[in-house]
Design a protein around this motif. Structure first.
Motif, PDB file in Angstrom:
ATOM      1  N   LYS A 283      35.074  45.604  58.601  1.00 44.66           N
ATOM      2  CA  LYS A 283      36.120  45.870  57.622  1.00 44.66           C
ATOM      3  C   LYS A 283      36.325  44.659  56.709  1.00 44.66           C
ATOM      4  N   ALA A 284      36.318  43.462  57.293  1.00 37.70           N
ATOM      5  CA  ALA A 284      36.477  42.254  56.476  1.00 37.70           C
ATOM      6  C   ALA A 284      35.341  42.120  55.472  1.00 37.70           C
ATOM      7  N   ARG A 285      34.141  42.425  55.900  1.00 40.41           N
ATOM      8  CA  ARG A 285      33.007  42.359  54.973  1.00 40.41           C
ATOM      9  C   ARG A 285      33.143  43.412  53.877  1.00 40.41           C
ATOM     10  N   GLU A 286      33.696  44.559  54.239  1.00 35.86           N
ATOM     11  CA  GLU A 286      33.896  45.586  53.227  1.00 35.86           C
ATOM     12  C   GLU A 286      34.878  45.122  52.162  1.00 35.86           C
ATOM     13  N   GLU A 287      35.983  44.514  52.615  1.00 34.61           N
ATOM     14  CA  GLU A 287      36.944  43.976  51.651  1.00 34.61           C
ATOM     15  C   GLU A 287      36.336  42.829  50.857  1.00 34.61           C
ATOM     16  N   TYR A 288      35.574  42.040  51.524  1.00 36.34           N
ATOM     17  CA  TYR A 288      34.903  40.926  50.854  1.00 36.34           C
ATOM     18  C   TYR A 288      33.962  41.445  49.772  1.00 36.34           C
ATOM     19  N   ASN A 289      33.222  42.496  50.097  1.00 32.46           N
ATOM     20  CA  ASN A 289      32.285  43.058  49.126  1.00 32.46           C
ATOM     21  C   ASN A 289      33.000  43.686  47.928  1.00 32.46           C
ATOM     22  N   LYS A 290      34.263  44.085  48.140  1.00 39.29           N
ATOM     23  CA  LYS A 290      35.021  44.614  47.018  1.00 39.29           C
ATOM     24  C   LYS A 290      35.627  43.507  46.171  1.00 39.29           C
ATOM     25  N   ALA A 291      36.241  42.517  46.802  1.00 44.24           N
ATOM     26  CA  ALA A 291      36.994  41.488  46.080  1.00 44.24           C
ATOM     27  C   ALA A 291      36.090  40.456  45.419  1.00 44.24           C
ATOM     28  N   VAL A 292      35.101  40.001  46.148  1.00 41.06           N
ATOM     29  CA  VAL A 292      34.267  38.910  45.627  1.00 41.06           C
ATOM     30  C   VAL A 292      33.486  39.340  44.388  1.00 41.06           C
ATOM     31  N   PRO A 293      32.827  40.496  44.364  1.00 38.34           N
ATOM     32  CA  PRO A 293      32.140  40.886  43.124  1.00 38.34           C
ATOM     33  C   PRO A 293      33.081  41.036  41.940  1.00 38.34           C
ATOM     34  N   ALA A 294      34.315  41.570  42.193  1.00 42.80           N
ATOM     35  CA  ALA A 294      35.274  41.694  41.094  1.00 42.80           C
ATOM     36  C   ALA A 294      35.671  40.310  40.562  1.00 42.80           C
ATOM     37  N   ALA A 295      35.932  39.382  41.481  1.00 38.45           N
ATOM     38  CA  ALA A 295      36.296  38.027  41.054  1.00 38.45           C
ATOM     39  C   ALA A 295      35.136  37.361  40.312  1.00 38.45           C
ATOM     40  N   ARG A 296      33.946  37.578  40.798  1.00 40.25           N
ATOM     41  CA  ARG A 296      32.792  36.997  40.114  1.00 40.25           C
ATOM     42  C   ARG A 296      32.624  37.607  38.725  1.00 40.25           C
ATOM     43  N   GLY A 297      32.848  38.910  38.600  1.00 40.29           N
ATOM     44  CA  GLY A 297      32.764  39.536  37.284  1.00 40.29           C
ATOM     45  C   GLY A 297      33.816  38.995  36.330  1.00 40.29           C
ATOM     46  N   GLU A 298      35.050  38.841  36.846  1.00 38.02           N
ATOM     47  CA  GLU A 298      36.104  38.277  36.014  1.00 38.02           C
ATOM     48  C   GLU A 298      35.777  36.849  35.604  1.00 38.02           C
ATOM     49  N   ALA A 299      35.240  36.088  36.545  1.00 34.77           N
ATOM     50  CA  ALA A 299      34.874  34.708  36.224  1.00 34.77           C
ATOM     51  C   ALA A 299      33.787  34.671  35.152  1.00 34.77           C
ATOM     52  N   ARG A 300      32.794  35.551  35.298  1.00 35.09           N
ATOM     53  CA  ARG A 300      31.754  35.590  34.270  1.00 35.09           C
ATOM     54  C   ARG A 300      32.324  36.001  32.909  1.00 35.09           C
ATOM     55  N   ARG A 301      33.285  36.947  32.921  1.00 36.87           N
ATOM     56  CA  ARG A 301      33.895  37.345  31.648  1.00 36.87           C
ATOM     57  C   ARG A 301      34.636  36.200  30.996  1.00 36.87           C
ATOM     58  N   VAL A 302      35.430  35.455  31.781  1.00 35.38           N
ATOM     59  CA  VAL A 302      36.164  34.307  31.234  1.00 35.38           C
ATOM     60  C   VAL A 302      35.200  33.261  30.699  1.00 35.38           C
ATOM     61  N   ILE A 303      34.129  33.041  31.450  1.00 33.85           N
ATOM     62  CA  ILE A 303      33.145  32.046  31.000  1.00 33.85           C
ATOM     63  C   ILE A 303      32.495  32.482  29.696  1.00 33.85           C
ATOM     64  N   LYS A 304      32.175  33.779  29.580  1.00 37.07           N
ATOM     65  CA  LYS A 304      31.570  34.265  28.347  1.00 37.07           C
ATOM     66  C   LYS A 304      32.550  34.150  27.172  1.00 37.07           C
ATOM     67  N   ASP A 305      33.857  34.465  27.448  1.00 37.90           N
ATOM     68  CA  ASP A 305      34.848  34.309  26.381  1.00 37.90           C
ATOM     69  C   ASP A 305      34.955  32.861  25.936  1.00 37.90           C
ATOM     70  N   ALA A 306      34.983  31.962  26.903  1.00 38.79           N
ATOM     71  CA  ALA A 306      35.065  30.537  26.564  1.00 38.79           C
ATOM     72  C   ALA A 306      33.833  30.089  25.784  1.00 38.79           C
ATOM     73  N   GLU A 307      32.689  30.583  26.218  1.00 39.67           N
ATOM     74  CA  GLU A 307      31.470  30.210  25.505  1.00 39.67           C
ATOM     75  C   GLU A 307      31.496  30.770  24.083  1.00 39.67           C
ATOM     76  N   GLY A 308      31.989  31.993  23.919  1.00 39.81           N
ATOM     77  CA  GLY A 308      32.089  32.564  22.569  1.00 39.81           C
ATOM     78  C   GLY A 308      33.078  31.810  21.701  1.00 39.81           C
ATOM     79  N   TYR A 309      34.238  31.452  22.290  1.00 40.05           N
ATOM     80  CA  TYR A 309      35.212  30.672  21.532  1.00 40.05           C
ATOM     81  C   TYR A 309      34.638  29.324  21.132  1.00 40.05           C
ATOM     82  N   ALA A 310      33.915  28.696  22.058  1.00 38.29           N
ATOM     83  CA  ALA A 310      33.308  27.398  21.738  1.00 38.29           C
ATOM     84  C   ALA A 310      32.292  27.537  20.607  1.00 38.29           C
ATOM     85  N   ILE A 311      31.492  28.588  20.678  1.00 40.21           N
ATOM     86  CA  ILE A 311      30.509  28.804  19.607  1.00 40.21           C
ATOM     87  C   ILE A 311      31.232  29.039  18.271  1.00 40.21           C
ATOM     88  N   GLU A 312      32.331  29.824  18.325  1.00 36.42           N
ATOM     89  CA  GLU A 312      33.092  30.070  17.104  1.00 36.42           C
ATOM     90  C   GLU A 312      33.657  28.785  16.521  1.00 36.42           C
TER      91      GLU A 312
END
Length: 367
Positions: free
Chosen positions: A260-289
């Motif tokens: 069960k813990a791994r199931e929750e981990y598999n749900k939360a960690v990919p979402a957090a990683r996706g959010e982190a990648r989105r923030v990083i991409k936004d920051a990279e876009g703002y920096a480029i701008e």
């Protein structure tokens, strides 16, 4: 006493004539008693000759039988001359030197033999074969696993003789060696695994034990080929089985919680990683701008500076006028007074009724 020699001579002649007739088969009359001395002499000669003949016959039978031997289809014959190995005979009829000079030992090389560990098969009255329950917890079957649990591990070793010479002459007791090496090998293999693996992975354990046992028997030059090792049902001792069941239940509950813990981990960690990648991409876009904007401002400034360098006065005037056009609309009401105007009242109301402009102000003042 006077002897009548003529009568005596006559009686002797009659006796001899009657004896000769009886021996020749002719003549009648009463039979005369045999000569026992002559009979005993003949019997002595016959006994001595018969014994010699019987001894000769017996010797011929003995040596003849010991010089011919037969090897069955599933055997080979190992011939020893004066106790030393001489040759190996294949199946069939063979000759050898008499007993005492050459001896033959037959070895079954095609027969599959077996050794049982931890149990014993019992032949029933109805020719049925069953396992003896009395031997279910023999000492040879009690083993310590890698996770410090005690397990009952019964097994069967099936083997055959591959090298008759090594089997007979290299090892004194091959069966005892096989049992000792088999127990040592099985304890080594079981000691590297957990109790769960020992119970559930019997095929893998049997294969590993077969390989290791064959290696040990080859090093000992026992002349034995391990055909297979068959693992029987593996379990824990009856005394600790309730505790073992509780431990298994706890392990299953633990695995369920981990799942069960791994199931929750598999749900939360990919979402957090996706959010982190989105923030990083936004920051990279703002920096480029920002970088692109700065580079554009720099290019614009450089182009203005080039024009400024060509006509400095014109550029300064244009920049001044552009600056004033931006500043003056933001100043509110404005009053323009001629610097040469005189007699201007300090409190002259110049509000909404007055007319803005330099020339109009001068007219109102003059009035």
């Amino acid at each position: 006493m006077n002897w009548d020699w003529d009568k005596l001579r006559e009686k002797k002649e009659k006796y001899e004539s009657s004896r000769e007739g009886r021996q020749g088969g002719g003549g009648g009359g009463m039979p005369t008693p045999p000569n026992f001395d002559e009979f005993f002499n003949k019997m002595k000669n016959f006994r001595f000759t018969g014994i010699i003949a019987v001894l000769i016959i017996l010797l011929l039978i003995f040596f003849g039988n010991s010089m011919i031997y037969q090897v069955e289809l599933d055997e080979v014959g190992v011939v020893q001359r004066f106790g030393q190995f001489n040759r190996i005979s294949q199946p069939g009829l063979h000759f050898k030197l008499p007993a005492g000079v050459e001896d033959v030992k037959t070895v079954m090389v095609k027969r599959i033999r077996k050794e049982e560990f931890g149990f014993e098969t019992v032949q029933g009255a109805d020719d049925s074969v069953r396992f003896s329950d009395d031997n279910a917890e023999r000492e040879e079957a009690l083993m310590l696993t890698g996770d410090l649990n005690v397990a009952i591990v019964p097994w069967i070793v099936q083997y055959r003789i591959a090298d008759p010479y090594n089997y007979l002459f290299k090892v004194k007791n091959v069966k005892s060696l096989l049992r000792d090496m088999s127990q040592s090998t099985m304890r080594t293999v079981v000691g590297d695994r957990s109790i769960t693996e020992v119970i559930s992975e019997r095929i893998e354990i049997a294969q590993a034990a077969t390989k290791n046992l064959q290696k040990e028997m080859n090093e000992a030059e026992a002349g034995v080929n391990i055909v297979t090792i068959e693992m029987k049902k593996t379990n824990v001792p009856k005394a600790v089985q309730p505790s073992f069941n509780k431990v298994n239940a706890a392990i299953q509950e633990k695995e369920q919680i981990i799942y069960k813990a791994r199931e929750e981990y598999n749900k939360a960690v990919p979402a957090a990683r996706g959010e982190a990648r989105r923030v990083i991409k936004d920051a990279e876009g703002y920096a480029i701008e920002r970088v692109n904007k700065a580079q554009g401002d720099v290019a614009k400034f450089k182009s203005i500076y080039k024009e400024y360098a060509k006509a400095r006065q014109v550029t300064e005037t244009r920049l001044y006028l552009e600056a004033m056009s931006d500043v003056i609309p933001k100043m509110g009401k404005k009053y323009v007074i001629d610097s040469e105007q005189k007699n201007l009242l300090p409190f002259l109301p110049m509000g909404d009724g007055g007319v803005t402009g330099g020339m109009t102000t001068n007219k109102n003042v003059n009035k």
